[in-house]
Scaffold this active site. Structure first.
Site, PDB file in Angstrom:
ATOM      1  N   ARG A  17       0.880  -1.180   0.000  1.00  0.00           N
ATOM      2  CA  ARG A  17       0.000   0.000   0.000  1.00  0.00           C
ATOM      3  C   ARG A  17       0.906   1.215   0.000  1.00  0.00           C
ATOM      4  O   ARG A  17       1.679   1.423   0.946  1.00  0.00           O
ATOM      5  CB  ARG A  17      -0.913  -0.003   1.235  1.00  0.00           C
ATOM      6  CG  ARG A  17      -1.601   1.334   1.454  1.00  0.00           C
ATOM      7  CD  ARG A  17      -2.720   1.279   2.476  1.00  0.00           C
ATOM      8  NE  ARG A  17      -3.887   0.610   1.925  1.00  0.00           N
ATOM      9  CZ  ARG A  17      -5.095   0.660   2.478  1.00  0.00           C
ATOM     10  NH1 ARG A  17      -5.294   1.316   3.610  1.00  0.00           N
ATOM     11  NH2 ARG A  17      -6.114   0.038   1.916  1.00  0.00           N
ATOM     12  N   HIS A  43      -7.378   0.911  -6.468  1.00  0.00           N
ATOM     13  CA  HIS A  43      -7.632   0.033  -5.315  1.00  0.00           C
ATOM     14  C   HIS A  43      -8.332  -1.238  -5.824  1.00  0.00           C
ATOM     15  O   HIS A  43      -9.486  -1.513  -5.491  1.00  0.00           O
ATOM     16  CB  HIS A  43      -8.494   0.771  -4.287  1.00  0.00           C
ATOM     17  CG  HIS A  43      -8.454   0.168  -2.906  1.00  0.00           C
ATOM     18  ND1 HIS A  43      -7.661  -0.926  -2.588  1.00  0.00           N
ATOM     19  CD2 HIS A  43      -9.114   0.495  -1.763  1.00  0.00           C
ATOM     20  CE1 HIS A  43      -7.843  -1.227  -1.304  1.00  0.00           C
ATOM     21  NE2 HIS A  43      -8.713  -0.388  -0.788  1.00  0.00           N
ATOM     22  N   GLN A  85      -9.964  -3.998  -3.471  1.00  0.00           N
ATOM     23  CA  GLN A  85     -11.266  -3.580  -2.945  1.00  0.00           C
ATOM     24  C   GLN A  85     -12.365  -3.863  -3.967  1.00  0.00           C
ATOM     25  O   GLN A  85     -13.430  -4.371  -3.630  1.00  0.00           O
ATOM     26  CB  GLN A  85     -11.229  -2.078  -2.621  1.00  0.00           C
ATOM     27  CG  GLN A  85     -12.553  -1.528  -2.137  1.00  0.00           C
ATOM     28  CD  GLN A  85     -12.945  -2.056  -0.777  1.00  0.00           C
ATOM     29  OE1 GLN A  85     -12.159  -1.984   0.156  1.00  0.00           O
ATOM     30  NE2 GLN A  85     -14.145  -2.593  -0.650  1.00  0.00           N
ATOM     31  N   ASP A 127     -17.250   7.272  -1.710  1.00  0.00           N
ATOM     32  CA  ASP A 127     -15.988   7.139  -0.976  1.00  0.00           C
ATOM     33  C   ASP A 127     -15.721   8.474  -0.289  1.00  0.00           C
ATOM     34  O   ASP A 127     -16.360   9.489  -0.610  1.00  0.00           O
ATOM     35  CB  ASP A 127     -14.855   6.765  -1.950  1.00  0.00           C
ATOM     36  CG  ASP A 127     -13.538   6.434  -1.248  1.00  0.00           C
ATOM     37  OD1 ASP A 127     -13.559   6.169  -0.020  1.00  0.00           O
ATOM     38  OD2 ASP A 127     -12.489   6.452  -1.913  1.00  0.00           O
ATOM     39  N   CYS A 156     -16.282   1.419   0.457  1.00  0.00           N
ATOM     40  CA  CYS A 156     -15.109   0.603   0.797  1.00  0.00           C
ATOM     41  C   CYS A 156     -14.758   0.699   2.281  1.00  0.00           C
ATOM     42  O   CYS A 156     -14.097  -0.183   2.811  1.00  0.00           O
ATOM     43  CB  CYS A 156     -13.926   1.001  -0.071  1.00  0.00           C
ATOM     44  SG  CYS A 156     -13.339   2.688   0.185  1.00  0.00           S
ATOM     45  N   ARG A 210     -13.554  -8.758   1.364  1.00  0.00           N
ATOM     46  CA  ARG A 210     -12.133  -8.513   1.120  1.00  0.00           C
ATOM     47  C   ARG A 210     -11.361  -9.801   1.390  1.00  0.00           C
ATOM     48  O   ARG A 210     -10.472 -10.181   0.639  1.00  0.00           O
ATOM     49  CB  ARG A 210     -11.604  -7.398   2.049  1.00  0.00           C
ATOM     50  CG  ARG A 210     -12.157  -6.009   1.789  1.00  0.00           C
ATOM     51  CD  ARG A 210     -11.683  -5.456   0.461  1.00  0.00           C
ATOM     52  NE  ARG A 210     -10.241  -5.391   0.352  1.00  0.00           N
ATOM     53  CZ  ARG A 210      -9.465  -4.401   0.811  1.00  0.00           C
ATOM     54  NH1 ARG A 210     -10.019  -3.364   1.402  1.00  0.00           N
ATOM     55  NH2 ARG A 210      -8.154  -4.433   0.644  1.00  0.00           N
TER      56      ARG A 210
END
Ligand code: CP
Ligand code: NVA
Length: 310
Positions: A107, A134, A137, A229, A269, A297
């Protein structure tokens, strides 16, 4: 599946529709096995290194638990704890870690940095979020939609908010599985033009429609899935106040969701800021599947890990 072994997972654009569908089916199988208590130690003896240059709850725990459930192990490498924080290059870090571990999840900030890391590494590299993507996700998001709707092809997904990493990976993922996608963002916060163009190319083959707009109502109209988001992503904390003003008309609330289909799903997310990008009533509503999404996930990434690292 043989085709997936040894590959990197940097964006969903790098994977074919068939590969994404295969990963989703594999994830459903693994989820069932986990629920029924059937062991599935596909990664016995394997180790995943996990580099985090930004905080994380879901990504860290789901990758780590996923490795344990697959019979392997994961090592958490916080940026401050490794020499990356003292200027050791990504190139050297990738080369060194490749001599110890069987895969690396990272990440980081710059997507280009991730690409360079993956080029230097000799083991599979998995994107655990960059400033622009991402994909892990979105694999979980597709799994969640598939479970709740029984299909993906032909559904309309509306993303309302920043044209950020989530918007980009949703664009790349949705068109691969034949979903229609509408993105509504304020002026100056649209998704990247090259990523939109790439999605439009894929959409021609899969029958998806891509709509980029500034109008949240137009995006949410007749949507099967509504997604948002945070307004300020990790690394953008200094812009929080200014973004709150710009994004105010893009809040996902009951009024906006009235334009979606009556059986719409709400996804986020997480982490969410209740009262900012989404109101508490929407995130706590029966239409909301955010905790199934968070759980998925684990299952989606187990499919990914076992396919790439087996
Ligand atoms: N959704 C997600 O990636 O959450 P974390 O930042 O907690 O990993
Ligand atoms: N766009 C958010 C997603 C967090 C999982 C961020 O990058 O901070």
């Amino acid at each position: 599946q043989r085709n997936l072994r040894g590959r990197d997972f940097l964006t969903l654009a790098d994977f074919s529709s068939e590969e994404i569908h295969w990963l989703l089916q594999h994830a459903l199988n693994l989820k069932r096995m986990q629920q029924e208590g059937i062991p599935h130690p596909y990664l016995q003896g394997k180790v995943l290194g996990m580099i985090f240059e930004k905080p994380s709850t879901r990504t860290r725990v789901s990758f780590e638990v996923g490795m344990i459930q697959l019979g392997g192990q994961a090592i958490f490498l916080g940026k401050q704890d490794i020499q990356l924080s003292r200027g050791e290059s990504l190139y050297d870090t990738a080369n060194v870690l490749s001599r110890y571990v069987d895969g690396v999840m990272i990440r980081t900030f710059s997507h280009q940095g991730l690409v360079e890391f993956a080029r230097a590494a000799t083991v599979p590299v998995i994107n655990g979020l960059t400033d622009t993507h991402h994909p892990a996700q979105v694999l979980a998001d597709l799994l969640t939609i598939l479970e709740h709707k029984g299909r993906l092809q032909g559904l309309k997904l509306a993303y309302v908010g920043d044209g950020n990493n989530m918007a980009h990976s949703l664009l790349e993922g949705a068109v691969k599985v034949g979903m229609h996608i509408a993105v509504a963002s304020p002026e100056g916060y649209e998704p990247d033009a090259a990523i939109v163009a790439g999605a439009e190319e894929v959409a021609k083959e899969t029958g998806s429609q891509v709509l980029i707009t500034h109008d949240p109502v137009e995006a949410v109209q007749e949507a099967d899935v509504v997604v948002t988001d945070v307004w300020a992503s990790m690394g953008q904390e200094a812009e929080q106040a200014q973004r709150e003003t710009v994004f105010k008309p893009y809040q996902v609330n009951a009024e906006l969701c009235q334009h979606a289909k009556s059986d719409y799903l709400f996804l986020h997310c997480l982490p969410a800021h209740r009262g900012e990008e989404v109101t508490a009533d929407i995130i706590d509503d029966p239409h909301s599947v955010v905790f199934d999404e968070a759980e998925n996930r684990l299952h989606a990434q187990k499919a990914l890990l076992s396919a790439l690292m087996r």
